[in-house]
Scaffold this motif. Structure first.
Motif, PDB file in Angstrom:
ATOM      1  N   ARG A   1       0.617  -1.571  -0.009  1.00 45.90           N
ATOM      2  CA  ARG A   1       0.276   0.086   0.309  1.00 45.90           C
ATOM      3  C   ARG A   1       1.050   1.493  -0.290  1.00 45.90           C
ATOM      4  O   ARG A   1       0.552   2.171  -0.933  1.00 45.90           O
ATOM      5  CB  ARG A   1      -0.720  -0.083   1.201  1.00 45.90           C
ATOM      6  N   ILE A   2       2.072   0.682   1.412  1.00 47.49           N
ATOM      7  CA  ILE A   2       2.837   2.838   0.982  1.00 47.49           C
ATOM      8  C   ILE A   2       3.642   2.264  -0.323  1.00 47.49           C
ATOM      9  O   ILE A   2       3.635   4.038  -0.894  1.00 47.49           O
ATOM     10  CB  ILE A   2       3.900   2.708   2.255  1.00 47.49           C
ATOM     11  N   LEU A   3       4.033   1.356  -0.666  1.00 48.72           N
ATOM     12  CA  LEU A   3       4.668   1.986  -2.194  1.00 48.72           C
ATOM     13  C   LEU A   3       4.212   2.141  -3.661  1.00 48.72           C
ATOM     14  O   LEU A   3       4.198   3.041  -4.344  1.00 48.72           O
ATOM     15  CB  LEU A   3       5.599   0.793  -2.974  1.00 48.72           C
ATOM     16  N   TYR A   4       2.450   1.794  -3.580  1.00 51.47           N
ATOM     17  CA  TYR A   4       1.771   2.407  -4.252  1.00 51.47           C
ATOM     18  C   TYR A   4       1.462   3.800  -4.229  1.00 51.47           C
ATOM     19  O   TYR A   4       2.012   4.420  -5.476  1.00 51.47           O
ATOM     20  CB  TYR A   4       0.509   1.489  -4.539  1.00 51.47           C
ATOM     21  N   HIS A   5       0.874   4.322  -3.217  1.00 52.10           N
ATOM     22  CA  HIS A   5       0.993   5.585  -2.648  1.00 52.10           C
ATOM     23  C   HIS A   5       1.460   6.942  -3.023  1.00 52.10           C
ATOM     24  O   HIS A   5       1.698   7.400  -2.750  1.00 52.10           O
ATOM     25  CB  HIS A   5      -0.016   5.452  -1.070  1.00 52.10           C
ATOM     26  N   MET A   6       3.290   5.994  -2.709  1.00 51.13           N
ATOM     27  CA  MET A   6       4.340   6.396  -3.049  1.00 51.13           C
ATOM     28  C   MET A   6       4.556   6.993  -4.277  1.00 51.13           C
ATOM     29  O   MET A   6       4.851   8.000  -4.952  1.00 51.13           O
ATOM     30  CB  MET A   6       5.140   6.057  -2.288  1.00 51.13           C
ATOM     31  N   SER A   7       4.360   6.084  -4.833  1.00 46.74           N
ATOM     32  CA  SER A   7       4.357   6.190  -6.481  1.00 46.74           C
ATOM     33  C   SER A   7       3.821   7.361  -7.172  1.00 46.74           C
ATOM     34  O   SER A   7       3.835   8.037  -8.316  1.00 46.74           O
ATOM     35  CB  SER A   7       4.076   4.427  -7.171  1.00 46.74           C
ATOM     36  N   CYS A   8       2.457   6.860  -6.374  1.00 44.44           N
ATOM     37  CA  CYS A   8       0.900   8.341  -7.103  1.00 44.44           C
ATOM     38  C   CYS A   8       1.783   9.340  -6.585  1.00 44.44           C
ATOM     39  O   CYS A   8       1.673  10.456  -7.111  1.00 44.44           O
ATOM     40  CB  CYS A   8       0.174   7.626  -6.424  1.00 44.44           C
ATOM     41  N   GLN A  34      10.697   5.650  -1.134  1.00 45.42           N
ATOM     42  CA  GLN A  34      10.917   6.028  -2.745  1.00 45.42           C
ATOM     43  C   GLN A  34      11.925   5.758  -3.636  1.00 45.42           C
ATOM     44  O   GLN A  34      11.637   5.288  -4.632  1.00 45.42           O
ATOM     45  CB  GLN A  34      11.537   8.258  -2.282  1.00 45.42           C
ATOM     46  N   ALA A  35      13.468   5.303  -2.690  1.00 50.37           N
ATOM     47  CA  ALA A  35      13.339   4.384  -4.052  1.00 50.37           C
ATOM     48  C   ALA A  35      13.341   3.091  -4.012  1.00 50.37           C
ATOM     49  O   ALA A  35      12.969   2.317  -5.519  1.00 50.37           O
ATOM     50  CB  ALA A  35      15.181   4.129  -3.161  1.00 50.37           C
ATOM     51  N   GLN A  36      12.596   2.480  -3.265  1.00 51.78           N
ATOM     52  CA  GLN A  36      11.701   0.711  -3.365  1.00 51.78           C
ATOM     53  C   GLN A  36      10.462   0.980  -4.536  1.00 51.78           C
ATOM     54  O   GLN A  36      10.801   0.569  -5.297  1.00 51.78           O
ATOM     55  CB  GLN A  36      11.217   1.020  -2.280  1.00 51.78           C
ATOM     56  N   ALA A  37       9.618   2.714  -4.573  1.00 49.44           N
ATOM     57  CA  ALA A  37       8.791   2.287  -5.370  1.00 49.44           C
ATOM     58  C   ALA A  37       9.040   3.162  -6.592  1.00 49.44           C
ATOM     59  O   ALA A  37       8.067   1.729  -7.625  1.00 49.44           O
ATOM     60  CB  ALA A  37       7.645   3.798  -4.103  1.00 49.44           C
ATOM     61  N   PRO A  41       6.944  -0.459 -11.757  1.00 52.21           N
ATOM     62  CA  PRO A  41       5.763   0.258 -12.574  1.00 52.21           C
ATOM     63  C   PRO A  41       4.998   0.246 -11.758  1.00 52.21           C
ATOM     64  O   PRO A  41       4.212  -0.041 -11.089  1.00 52.21           O
ATOM     65  CB  PRO A  41       5.877  -0.339 -14.244  1.00 52.21           C
ATOM     66  N   LYS A  42       4.431   1.977 -11.731  1.00 48.41           N
ATOM     67  CA  LYS A  42       2.547   2.158 -11.030  1.00 48.41           C
ATOM     68  C   LYS A  42       1.803   0.963 -10.898  1.00 48.41           C
ATOM     69  O   LYS A  42       1.013   0.799  -9.942  1.00 48.41           O
ATOM     70  CB  LYS A  42       2.085   3.699 -11.181  1.00 48.41           C
ATOM     71  N   GLU A  43       1.950   0.244 -12.587  1.00 43.42           N
ATOM     72  CA  GLU A  43       0.686  -0.315 -12.876  1.00 43.42           C
ATOM     73  C   GLU A  43       0.854  -2.033 -11.674  1.00 43.42           C
ATOM     74  O   GLU A  43      -0.556  -1.694 -11.869  1.00 43.42           O
ATOM     75  CB  GLU A  43       0.365  -0.268 -14.534  1.00 43.42           C
ATOM     76  N   ARG A  44       2.054  -2.482 -11.904  1.00 40.25           N
ATOM     77  CA  ARG A  44       2.564  -3.387 -10.994  1.00 40.25           C
ATOM     78  C   ARG A  44       2.083  -3.236  -9.476  1.00 40.25           C
ATOM     79  O   ARG A  44       1.510  -4.102  -9.042  1.00 40.25           O
ATOM     80  CB  ARG A  44       3.531  -4.002 -11.832  1.00 40.25           C
ATOM     81  N   LEU A  77       2.401 -12.041  -6.261  1.00 42.11           N
ATOM     82  CA  LEU A  77       3.340 -10.577  -5.857  1.00 42.11           C
ATOM     83  C   LEU A  77       4.867 -11.201  -6.467  1.00 42.11           C
ATOM     84  O   LEU A  77       4.852 -10.342  -6.859  1.00 42.11           O
ATOM     85  CB  LEU A  77       3.616 -10.872  -4.489  1.00 42.11           C
ATOM     86  N   ASP A  78       5.535 -12.261  -6.788  1.00 42.80           N
ATOM     87  CA  ASP A  78       6.165 -12.065  -7.293  1.00 42.80           C
ATOM     88  C   ASP A  78       6.513 -12.357  -8.353  1.00 42.80           C
ATOM     89  O   ASP A  78       6.867 -11.582  -9.241  1.00 42.80           O
ATOM     90  CB  ASP A  78       6.741 -14.007  -6.663  1.00 42.80           C
ATOM     91  N   GLY A  79       4.944 -13.065  -9.344  1.00 39.96           N
ATOM     92  CA  GLY A  79       4.344 -13.066 -10.066  1.00 39.96           C
ATOM     93  C   GLY A  79       4.610 -11.740 -10.628  1.00 39.96           C
ATOM     94  O   GLY A  79       4.639 -11.084 -11.938  1.00 39.96           O
ATOM     95  N   ILE A  80       3.487 -10.148  -9.791  1.00 40.31           N
ATOM     96  CA  ILE A  80       2.659  -9.802  -9.994  1.00 40.31           C
ATOM     97  C   ILE A  80       3.943  -8.127 -10.506  1.00 40.31           C
ATOM     98  O   ILE A  80       4.041  -7.518 -11.000  1.00 40.31           O
ATOM     99  CB  ILE A  80       1.585  -8.970  -9.795  1.00 40.31           C
ATOM    100  N   LEU A  81       4.888  -8.825  -9.584  1.00 44.96           N
ATOM    101  CA  LEU A  81       5.952  -7.504  -9.688  1.00 44.96           C
ATOM    102  C   LEU A  81       6.853  -7.540 -10.452  1.00 44.96           C
ATOM    103  O   LEU A  81       8.409  -7.070 -10.740  1.00 44.96           O
ATOM    104  CB  LEU A  81       6.474  -7.100  -7.785  1.00 44.96           C
ATOM    105  N   GLY A  82       7.036  -9.153 -11.578  1.00 42.84           N
ATOM    106  CA  GLY A  82       7.748  -9.673 -12.346  1.00 42.84           C
ATOM    107  C   GLY A  82       9.586  -9.655 -11.341  1.00 42.84           C
ATOM    108  O   GLY A  82      10.491 -10.081 -12.231  1.00 42.84           O
ATOM    109  N   GLY A  83       9.195 -10.517 -10.941  1.00 44.79           N
ATOM    110  CA  GLY A  83       9.956 -11.743 -10.550  1.00 44.79           C
ATOM    111  C   GLY A  83      11.694 -10.366  -9.617  1.00 44.79           C
ATOM    112  O   GLY A  83      12.500 -10.965  -8.962  1.00 44.79           O
ATOM    113  N   GLN A  84      11.218  -9.281  -9.270  1.00 44.22           N
ATOM    114  CA  GLN A  84      11.696  -8.489  -8.939  1.00 44.22           C
ATOM    115  C   GLN A  84      11.715  -9.108  -7.132  1.00 44.22           C
ATOM    116  O   GLN A  84      10.866  -8.399  -6.435  1.00 44.22           O
ATOM    117  CB  GLN A  84      11.599  -7.002  -9.119  1.00 44.22           C
ATOM    118  N   SER A  85      13.130  -8.707  -6.410  1.00 49.05           N
ATOM    119  CA  SER A  85      12.741  -8.277  -4.927  1.00 49.05           C
ATOM    120  C   SER A  85      11.861  -7.376  -4.371  1.00 49.05           C
ATOM    121  O   SER A  85      12.999  -6.251  -4.908  1.00 49.05           O
ATOM    122  CB  SER A  85      14.116  -8.858  -4.137  1.00 49.05           C
ATOM    123  N   ALA A  86      11.066  -7.441  -3.302  1.00 49.61           N
ATOM    124  CA  ALA A  86      11.251  -5.886  -2.906  1.00 49.61           C
ATOM    125  C   ALA A  86      11.797  -5.467  -2.036  1.00 49.61           C
ATOM    126  O   ALA A  86      11.708  -5.884  -0.965  1.00 49.61           O
ATOM    127  CB  ALA A  86       9.369  -6.344  -2.432  1.00 49.61           C
TER     128      ALA A  86
END
Length: 86
Positions: A1-8, A34-37, A41-44, A77-86
């Motif tokens: 939630r925080i990462l998505y809202h930070m992106s927005c 900020q760096a994590q967000a 991509p915002k859509e992911r 989440l791994d699939g949605i975020l493209g296999g990148q570590s969060a």
């Protein structure tokens, strides 16, 4: 939630001094958040947020079993975020 809202908020060019208060995080965590967000991509981030929101609803309403939900969520989440570590 925080990462998505930070992106927005970053997209809206919200001043740095206001970010922590708006997100409910301490000022020292704003830069790291900020760096994590920026890594996703915002859509992911939105898709991950929507998935977790729906999962929480299904768990709390008894529509989904609690057993195995955390593991399934991590794989999703791994699939949605493209296999990148969060």
């Amino acid at each position: 939630r925080i990462l998505y809202h930070m992106s927005c908020l970053q997209e809206e060019r919200t001043p740095q001094a206001q970010l922590g208060g708006l997100l409910g995080i301490p000022p020292f965590a704003v830069g790291r958040t900020q760096a994590q967000a920026r890594r996703y991509p915002k859509e992911r981030l939105k898709a991950a947020y929507d998935y977790l929101f729906d999962l929480e609803y299904r768990l709390k309403s008894g529509q989904a079993p609690q057993e195995g939900s955390a593991e399934t969520a991590l794989f999703m989440l791994d699939g949605i975020l493209g296999g990148q570590s969060a």
